[in-house]
Motif scaffolding. Structure first.
Motif, mmCIF file in Angstrom:
data_model
loop_
_atom_site.group_PDB
_atom_site.id
_atom_site.type_symbol
_atom_site.label_atom_id
_atom_site.label_comp_id
_atom_site.label_asym_id
_atom_site.label_seq_id
_atom_site.Cartn_x
_atom_site.Cartn_y
_atom_site.Cartn_z
ATOM 1 N N ARG A 457 22.410 26.406 8.922
ATOM 2 C CA ARG A 457 22.548 26.332 7.465
ATOM 3 C C ARG A 457 22.097 24.974 6.948
ATOM 4 N NH1 ARG A 457 26.535 29.729 5.284
ATOM 5 N NH2 ARG A 457 26.072 28.834 3.229
ATOM 6 N N MET A 458 22.495 23.904 7.632
ATOM 7 C CA MET A 458 22.099 22.559 7.219
ATOM 8 C C MET A 458 20.588 22.371 7.325
ATOM 9 S SD MET A 458 25.151 20.567 9.171
ATOM 10 C CE MET A 458 24.340 18.988 9.039
ATOM 11 N N THR A 459 20.027 22.846 8.435
ATOM 12 C CA THR A 459 18.583 22.724 8.637
ATOM 13 C C THR A 459 17.826 23.486 7.559
ATOM 14 O OG1 THR A 459 18.965 22.563 11.025
ATOM 15 C CG2 THR A 459 16.725 23.057 10.308
ATOM 16 N N GLU A 464 14.489 23.839 2.790
ATOM 17 C CA GLU A 464 14.216 24.557 1.545
ATOM 18 C C GLU A 464 14.171 23.594 0.360
ATOM 19 O OE1 GLU A 464 16.049 28.491 -0.651
ATOM 20 O OE2 GLU A 464 17.399 26.861 -0.105
ATOM 21 N N GLN A 465 15.127 22.665 0.315
ATOM 22 C CA GLN A 465 15.181 21.692 -0.771
ATOM 23 C C GLN A 465 14.005 20.714 -0.738
ATOM 24 O OE1 GLN A 465 17.624 21.477 -3.357
ATOM 25 N NE2 GLN A 465 18.016 23.539 -2.567
ATOM 26 N N SER A 466 13.365 20.591 0.427
ATOM 27 C CA SER A 466 12.223 19.682 0.570
ATOM 28 C C SER A 466 10.892 20.421 0.508
ATOM 29 C CB SER A 466 12.317 18.922 1.902
ATOM 30 O OG SER A 466 13.503 18.159 1.960
ATOM 31 N N TYR A 592 26.301 14.413 7.736
ATOM 32 C CA TYR A 592 26.496 15.854 7.853
ATOM 33 C C TYR A 592 27.586 16.332 6.897
ATOM 34 C CZ TYR A 592 23.558 16.355 12.059
ATOM 35 O OH TYR A 592 22.507 16.404 12.948
ATOM 36 N N LYS A 593 28.609 15.546 6.772
ATOM 37 C CA LYS A 593 29.697 15.903 5.853
ATOM 38 C C LYS A 593 29.178 16.003 4.416
ATOM 39 C CE LYS A 593 34.061 13.992 4.093
ATOM 40 N NZ LYS A 593 35.062 12.914 4.285
ATOM 41 N N GLU A 594 28.348 15.052 4.014
ATOM 42 C CA GLU A 594 27.800 15.071 2.655
ATOM 43 C C GLU A 594 26.858 16.252 2.442
ATOM 44 O OE1 GLU A 594 28.877 13.193 0.150
ATOM 45 O OE2 GLU A 594 30.312 12.492 1.654
ATOM 46 N N ILE A 595 26.076 16.592 3.467
ATOM 47 C CA ILE A 595 25.212 17.769 3.360
ATOM 48 C C ILE A 595 26.066 19.019 3.175
ATOM 49 C CG2 ILE A 595 23.563 19.236 4.594
ATOM 50 C CD1 ILE A 595 22.570 16.708 6.040
ATOM 51 N N CYS A 596 27.112 19.121 3.971
ATOM 52 C CA CYS A 596 27.986 20.301 3.903
ATOM 53 C C CYS A 596 28.680 20.414 2.556
ATOM 54 C CB CYS A 596 29.013 20.265 5.040
ATOM 55 S SG CYS A 596 28.304 20.516 6.680
ATOM 56 N N LYS A 597 29.027 19.289 1.951
ATOM 57 C CA LYS A 597 29.664 19.323 0.629
ATOM 58 C C LYS A 597 28.732 19.904 -0.419
ATOM 59 C CE LYS A 597 33.214 15.731 0.962
ATOM 60 N NZ LYS A 597 33.703 14.440 0.432
ATOM 61 N N ILE A 599 26.247 22.160 0.404
ATOM 62 C CA ILE A 599 26.050 23.568 0.758
ATOM 63 C C ILE A 599 27.257 24.397 0.338
ATOM 64 C CG2 ILE A 599 25.786 25.177 2.697
ATOM 65 C CD1 ILE A 599 24.270 22.965 4.176
ATOM 66 N N TRP A 600 28.450 23.884 0.602
ATOM 67 C CA TRP A 600 29.682 24.637 0.313
ATOM 68 C C TRP A 600 30.431 23.997 -0.860
ATOM 69 C CZ3 TRP A 600 28.295 23.952 5.619
ATOM 70 C CH2 TRP A 600 27.856 25.131 6.223
#
Length: 612
Positions: A457-459, A464-466, A592-597, A599-600
């Motif tokens: 999901r992170m990848t 996608e955002q890039s 990773y925590k900031e990316i997840c925030k 996404i979710w």
């Protein structure tokens, strides 16, 4: 016909023998639903007898559970029952592996009921040579590499074992475990029918299954509903519609018609559910699951079936509409659709209860646009609910959260868009769990089943955002020739790099090595070729892989305007690392925590409510 004998046997007796299967019957084809039903039925029945503090000896006082008949020839060729016995073997293997982890509990020796051994070769209950390697690996390690596996039966065996890992209730993994195992092998009963010849066995099988008209619950429900419609023309129209939808539902899954009706009735009408404790009675939820045709007749007032026109509407409008939505959801769960991506994400994590929750929010008079919004909103909520629990090491196994899910189902039933949005957001915010749990998130036996999904999901998100053409489904597809695997950035070598300066013991190093921030995904062949390599060499290889891996390499930050624009817009603290030490891993964990925030983010529910 020669002599036929039949007698009741428990698993302890039955599994002391070994059985062969004719070549034309060797396929093991149980799906997730059948395994879920088996495990749920067995564990629920056990809970009826078990009380806290019981020991193995107390099983003598417990009642029995009947699991049906099996048909066997006198030379132990199994004609009917191999699906159940194969599944029970998988369950026993799982329980045996669970006992290895629970070293503080009494151990029940069940090896002999799983396999016999001669000349160093294991022979399992159902003796099919092509299964031996998989079953041996599951027995010894709890895992098996199915990457290049050609046999559909073996792939099914592996996937059903993983289903058992996922759904076996946490409440039975502690002190009740040895008691449950004793009850399973001593009190689960089958009727063993033996014949002198295979021909006779087949005759018995045909007689048991083909004599008389055996109506399914779906057919009995249809008969009842149609009988309450006065107008012949409308009755015929309702009959045609019913048959058409049943065909579509069965095209999705073998028992798709019954599964849909159970899901629909539970979502829209069930008010009660049995408590998970001794002597509890079945309620709406359980009765719908076993005899929904009777439940509808007994609860016609609750459903609003009072006059002929009510029965007409129930089939021609409600049955039609909700079955169409269910079919859509099943299709979204199997093929990635960006507009309904969360349904796919939830299905990828094996969350089969999502269909019930989604259908509960939809009113019969909702417009198509409103239905679409509700599907997106509720599936997004479910994705967040699952993720927050997993990040905090809380189970989302079927049996463990069934009661919670049922309460959510009633809470959002038939709500309009604005109220639904508020309820869903409030529930997430009131969970007493947050994404801050990511600070301590790491790879272990519990998170292993979810980690690939999360990293994928992170990848997918950052690619996608890039502006990179990315496909989440490719990252989690275990059927492709070279599937993605979890990659540890650190090789499993305490002597490499500065590890001995950062960590006082090898055990501490190994714990940090499994931290979330020290993980990526790579194609399996790359993962294997790089796993022993030191970081300074790995990071060069990462530059040609997915974007999450590439962000470790300094080349990612030059001549990459779309990614740099994404970084600037989100303020995510990406940075390259020439050396990846303890401090770098902790920084990566925070990233990773900031990316997840993002996404979710609970506010996505509001955005979906407002989208056109």
């Amino acid at each position: 016909m020669s002599q036929i004998t039949a007698h009741a046997v428990n698993l302890r007796t039955l599994l002391n023998d070994r059985y062969t299967v004719q070549y034309y019957q060797r396929e093991y084809n149980w799906g997730t639903k059948q395994i879920e039903e088996l495990v749920e039925d067995l564990t629920n029945e056990f809970i009826e007898f078990y009380k806290e503090g019981d020991r193995q000896i107390d099983v003598k006082k417990y009642g029995n559970y009947f699991l049906g008949p099996i048909i066997i020839t006198n030379d132990n060729a199994i004609i009917d029952g191999q699906q159940r016995l194969s599944s029970l073997t998988l369950l026993l293997i799982y329980l045996n592996n669970l006992q290895k982890q629970q070293t503080n509990l009494p151990r029940v020796n069940i090896d002999n009921y799983i396999y016999s051994e001669m000349y160093g070769q294991k022979t399992f209950c159902i003796n099919v040579p092509e299964r031996e390697e998989c079953l041996t690996s599951l027995f010894e390690t709890g895992d098996y590499d199915i990457t290049n596996e050609q046999s559909e039966s073996v792939r099914n065996l592996y996937n059903r074992y993983k289903d058992i890992e996922r759904i076996f209730p946490d409440e039975l993994k502690g002190s009740p475990l040895p008691v449950f195992i004793e009850w399973l092998i001593d009190n689960v009963i089958l009727v063993q029918i033996r014949t002198d010849s295979e021909q006779d066995a087949h005759k018995v099988f045909v007689t048991m299954n083909d004599r008389g008209l055996r109506l399914t619950p779906t057919e009995m429900l249809k008969g009842y509903l149609l009988s309450m419609i006065d107008d012949n023309t409308i009755r015929n129209k309702a009959n045609d519609l019913w048959k058409s939808k049943v065909v579509q539902l069965k095209e999705i899954e073998k028992d798709g018609d019954g599964d849909f009706i159970k899901t629909w009735l539970r979502a829209q009408y069930a008010q009660t559910i049995r408590e998970r404790k001794k002597d509890s009675e079945n309620k709406d939820f359980e009765n719908i699951g076993t005899t929904f045709h009777k439940w509808v007749q007994e609860n016609r007032d609750v459903i609003g079936l009072n006059y002929s026109k009510d029965f007409e509407d129930f089939i021609l409008n409600k049955f039609r509409m909700y079955s169409d939505i269910y079919i859509r959801l099943k299709n979204y769960s199997r093929t990635f659709n960006k507009d309904y991506e969360y349904v796919f994400y939830n299905a990828d994590r094996g969350f089969t209860l999502q269909y019930q929750i989604i259908l509960s929010a939809i009113k019969n008079d909702d417009t198509h646009d409103i239905i679409d919004k509700k599907i997106k909103m509720v599936s997004c909520f479910i994705d967040q609910f699952i993720s927050i629990r997993v990040f905090n090491f809380k189970t989302v196994d079927y049996s463990s959260i069934l009661y919670t899910v049922f309460n959510i189902t009633k809470m959002i039933r038939n709500k309009d868009i604005s109220e639904l949005s508020e309820i869903l957001k409030r529930y997430i915010n009131d969970m007493n769990l947050t994404l801050d749990g990511i600070d301590g998130f790491y790879l272990n036996q519990f998170t292993k089943r979810y980690m690939l999904h999360i990293l994928a999901r992170m990848t997918y998100y950052i690619e996608e955002q890039s502006g990179i053409n990315s496909n989440f489904a490719d990252y989690v597809n275990r059927q492709q020739r070279n599937p993605y695997d979890i990659e540890h950035i650190w090789a499993d070598d305490y002597t490499q790099g500065n590890h001995q300066n950062d960590f006082s013991t090898e055990e501490e190093f190994k714990q940090f090595r499994n931290m979330f921030g020290g993980l990526l995904i790579l194609p399996k062949d790359k993962n294997r070729s790089l796993q022993d390599m030191e970081y300074s060499k790995k990071v060069i290889k990462y530059d040609s892989e997915n974007l999450l891996a590439r962000t470790l390499n300094e080349n990612c930050y030059s001549n990459n305007p779309l990614f740099l624009r994404f970084m600037s817009r989100t303020q995510l603290p990406f940075k390259p690392y020439k050396q990846f030490d303890k401090q770098a891993l902790l920084e990566r964990q925070s990233l990773y925590k900031e990316i997840c925030k993002r996404i979710w983010d609970v506010n996505k529910i509001d955005l979906l409510a407002r989208c056109k």
